[in-house]
Motif scaffolding. Structure first.
Motif, PDB file in Angstrom:
ATOM      1  N   THR A 264     -38.444 -44.173  -4.422  1.00 11.33           N
ATOM      2  CA  THR A 264     -39.912 -44.065  -4.393  1.00 11.33           C
ATOM      3  C   THR A 264     -40.551 -44.562  -5.680  1.00 11.33           C
ATOM      4  N   ILE A 265     -39.780 -44.621  -6.770  1.00  9.03           N
ATOM      5  CA  ILE A 265     -40.333 -45.045  -8.048  1.00  9.03           C
ATOM      6  C   ILE A 265     -40.826 -46.488  -8.009  1.00  9.03           C
ATOM      7  N   PHE A 266     -40.299 -47.276  -7.036  1.00  6.47           N
ATOM      8  CA  PHE A 266     -40.709 -48.682  -6.925  1.00  6.47           C
ATOM      9  C   PHE A 266     -41.873 -48.881  -5.950  1.00  6.47           C
ATOM     10  N   GLN A 267     -42.356 -47.817  -5.359  1.00  4.05           N
ATOM     11  CA  GLN A 267     -43.454 -47.939  -4.400  1.00  4.05           C
ATOM     12  C   GLN A 267     -44.791 -48.041  -5.121  1.00  4.05           C
ATOM     13  N   PRO A 268     -45.737 -48.836  -4.562  1.00  7.30           N
ATOM     14  CA  PRO A 268     -47.066 -48.963  -5.183  1.00  7.30           C
ATOM     15  C   PRO A 268     -47.756 -47.609  -5.293  1.00  7.30           C
TER      16      PRO A 268
ATOM     17  N   ASP B  32     -32.675 -46.574 -21.486  1.00  9.83           N
ATOM     18  CA  ASP B  32     -33.515 -45.865 -22.457  1.00  9.83           C
ATOM     19  C   ASP B  32     -32.978 -44.459 -22.686  1.00  9.83           C
ATOM     20  N   THR B  33     -33.506 -43.796 -23.681  1.00  3.22           N
ATOM     21  CA  THR B  33     -33.102 -42.421 -23.993  1.00  3.22           C
ATOM     22  C   THR B  33     -34.255 -41.465 -23.698  1.00  3.22           C
ATOM     23  N   GLY B  34     -34.912 -41.716 -22.564  1.00  2.00           N
ATOM     24  CA  GLY B  34     -36.103 -40.951 -22.211  1.00  2.00           C
ATOM     25  C   GLY B  34     -35.828 -39.719 -21.375  1.00  2.00           C
ATOM     26  N   LYS B  35     -36.819 -39.357 -20.544  1.00  2.00           N
ATOM     27  CA  LYS B  35     -36.781 -38.106 -19.781  1.00  2.00           C
ATOM     28  C   LYS B  35     -35.861 -38.171 -18.565  1.00  2.00           C
ATOM     29  N   GLY B  36     -35.573 -39.356 -18.102  1.00  2.00           N
ATOM     30  CA  GLY B  36     -34.744 -39.491 -16.902  1.00  2.00           C
ATOM     31  C   GLY B  36     -35.563 -39.429 -15.624  1.00  2.00           C
ATOM     32  N   VAL B  37     -34.932 -39.806 -14.522  1.00  3.31           N
ATOM     33  CA  VAL B  37     -35.586 -39.832 -13.207  1.00  3.31           C
ATOM     34  C   VAL B  37     -34.741 -39.031 -12.226  1.00  3.31           C
TER      35      VAL B  37
ATOM     36  N   ILE C 232     -33.062 -55.105  -7.895  1.00  2.00           N
ATOM     37  CA  ILE C 232     -33.393 -54.224  -9.007  1.00  2.00           C
ATOM     38  C   ILE C 232     -33.314 -52.792  -8.497  1.00  2.00           C
ATOM     39  N   PHE C 233     -32.657 -51.946  -9.264  1.00  2.00           N
ATOM     40  CA  PHE C 233     -32.500 -50.552  -8.853  1.00  2.00           C
ATOM     41  C   PHE C 233     -32.126 -49.708 -10.070  1.00  2.00           C
ATOM     42  N   ILE C 234     -32.169 -48.378  -9.868  1.00  2.00           N
ATOM     43  CA  ILE C 234     -31.747 -47.464 -10.927  1.00  2.00           C
ATOM     44  C   ILE C 234     -30.234 -47.277 -10.810  1.00  2.00           C
ATOM     45  N   LYS C 235     -29.512 -47.733 -11.812  1.00  2.00           N
ATOM     46  CA  LYS C 235     -28.059 -47.625 -11.808  1.00  2.00           C
ATOM     47  C   LYS C 235     -27.614 -46.211 -12.185  1.00  2.00           C
ATOM     48  N   TRP C 236     -28.295 -45.632 -13.153  1.00  2.00           N
ATOM     49  CA  TRP C 236     -27.927 -44.291 -13.632  1.00  2.00           C
ATOM     50  C   TRP C 236     -29.156 -43.615 -14.218  1.00  2.00           C
TER      51      TRP C 236
ATOM     52  N   GLY D 259     -49.893 -47.443 -11.342  1.00  2.00           N
ATOM     53  CA  GLY D 259     -48.542 -47.299 -10.809  1.00  2.00           C
ATOM     54  C   GLY D 259     -48.057 -48.546 -10.087  1.00  2.00           C
ATOM     55  N   LEU D 260     -48.399 -49.715 -10.635  1.00  2.00           N
ATOM     56  CA  LEU D 260     -48.029 -50.984  -9.988  1.00  2.00           C
ATOM     57  C   LEU D 260     -46.951 -51.744 -10.756  1.00  2.00           C
TER      58      LEU D 260
END
Length: 384
Positions: free
Chosen positions: A333-337, A321-326, A365-369, A347-348
């Motif tokens: 932690t983004i994958f935690q409940p 996506d072309t969003g705000k980024g992480v 599944i993970f954040i590649k970039w 946040g599920l």
């Protein structure tokens, strides 16, 4: 916190043991010195007894005391050598008689690095002396290792306790997931049935077929969502499915339900034939969650790009996506409940996505970039 407590206990034990072993080492040194002195006195007494005719002059009690001191050393390894290097005496060293010289030589090397020898002068004549070497007893040596063993046992205990706690927590989370999912599916059943009845009534009243068709599509979508929730907690059936077809179907649905400012780019052909073991209902849910998060990150204005890469034994799906980024600190932690940057929601979504991909499909599944202000790429890896 438990780890900090374990380290503090281990360090305290180590400091105390070092202090205690230092005291014991000094005591052992004193014992050896006393033993050396007793050996000298015994030698002196032997000389006197051989030079005097009257044996009654020997002090029997004195000899008994010296003999007792010599016999008391049952733990400290000792070697006495003569000026020429010959072994004169040894104590508390185990060996076979045929290997005596070899074993004593090795022990002597160890003793030379442990402490300076104690000189036993037998007379005032030059060269009439013995050298006494020793090293710490096995009891003292084992005591030095005690704090490390203690720390190891504490660490094993903490790891076992943490593993048991984590397993219990995961089991409780699983029960919550299953209970919530089943209850959601149950609650959705009644209004869906009602909506289906209302659609039939609208058809009878000659309402615009296009409107009725959209109602019907959304009702079918609700049925699909209910099916997804009902499958959480049970092992889903994986069947060979065309991944390109599942992705295209999901993206086409999202296009009609998203802002016109959101663009979807599919860098693969819809006619691509790429079959992998899938539960299509659950996997499309993953893609929806990722795309909806991307839309929120772009504030409903940007581009979502979906790529499909076939490897030898896996298939990679990249959603950019072309969003705000992480920030990098939040990649895991983004994958935690409960994790969410939005004011609404539980946040599920991403937690469910991770569960579906990794637990049900045995993928990753993970954040590649990701770069702040530029966007994010999520990667899904599935086995063929």
């Amino acid at each position: 916190m438990l780890l900090v407590v374990a380290v503090i206990i281990g360090l305290a034990s180590l400091l105390y043991t070092n202090w205690l072993t230092g005291k014991m080492a000094n005591e052992e040194r004193k014992k050896v010195e006393l033993w050396a002195e007793a050996t000298k006195r015994m030698a002196d007494t032997g000389i006197q007894s051989s030079s005097q005719a009257n044996i009654e002059q020997l002090n029997t009690a004195y000899l008994s005391l010296i003999q007792s001191i010599l016999e008391q050393n049952t733990t400290i390894p000792v070697v006495i050598i003569e000026p020429g290097g010959q072994f004169n005496y040894d104590a508390n060293i185990s060996f076979h008689e045929e290997r005596r010289e070899q074993v004593l030589s090795k022990e002597l090397e160890k003793m030379k690095t442990h402490a300076d020898p104690i000189r036993i002068d037998l007379s005032e004549e030059e060269g009439d002396y013995l050298l006494l070497y020793y090293r710490e007893s096995n009891i003292l040596r084992n005591l030095r290792y005690y704090p490390f063993v203690q720390l190891f046992v504490i660490m094993v205990f903490i790891i076992a306790a943490y593993s048991a706690f984590s397993a219990t927590q995961r089991a409780e989370q699983n029960q919550v997931w299953v209970g919530m999912s089943k209850e959601t599916a149950h609650q959705l059943g009644t209004p869906i049935s009602s909506l289906m009845a209302w659609i039939e009534i609208l058809k009878l009243q000659n309402v615009d077929p296009a409107i009725v068709d959209e109602f019907e599509k959304d009702t079918q979508r609700l049925e699909k969502i209910t099916e997804r929730f009902s499958k959480i907690g049970s092992k889903p059936e994986l069947v060979p499915s065309n991944l390109a077809e599942v992705l295209s179907s999901t993206v086409n649905y999202l296009k009609t339900r998203s802002s016109g400012k959101v663009k979807f780019e599919k860098l693969f052909s819809e006619k691509t034939s790429l079959f992998v073991p899938l539960n299509a209902a659950l996997f499309s849910w993953v893609i929806e969650n990722l795309c909806k998060n991307a839309i929120d990150a772009m504030d409903n204005n940007g581009t979502i790009t979906i790529e499909l890469h076939e490897k030898e034994s896996t298939v990679n799906i990249d959603i950019t996506d072309t969003g705000k980024g992480v920030p990098k600190s939040q990649f895991k932690t983004i994958f935690q409940p409960g994790y969410s940057t939005k004011k609404r929601g539980w946040g599920l979504g991403l937690s469910l996505a991770k569960r579906i991909v990794e637990n049900y499909h045995k993928g990753k599944i993970f954040i590649k970039w990701s770069e702040t202000g530029k966007g994010t790429t999520f990667r899904i890896i599935l086995n063929k």
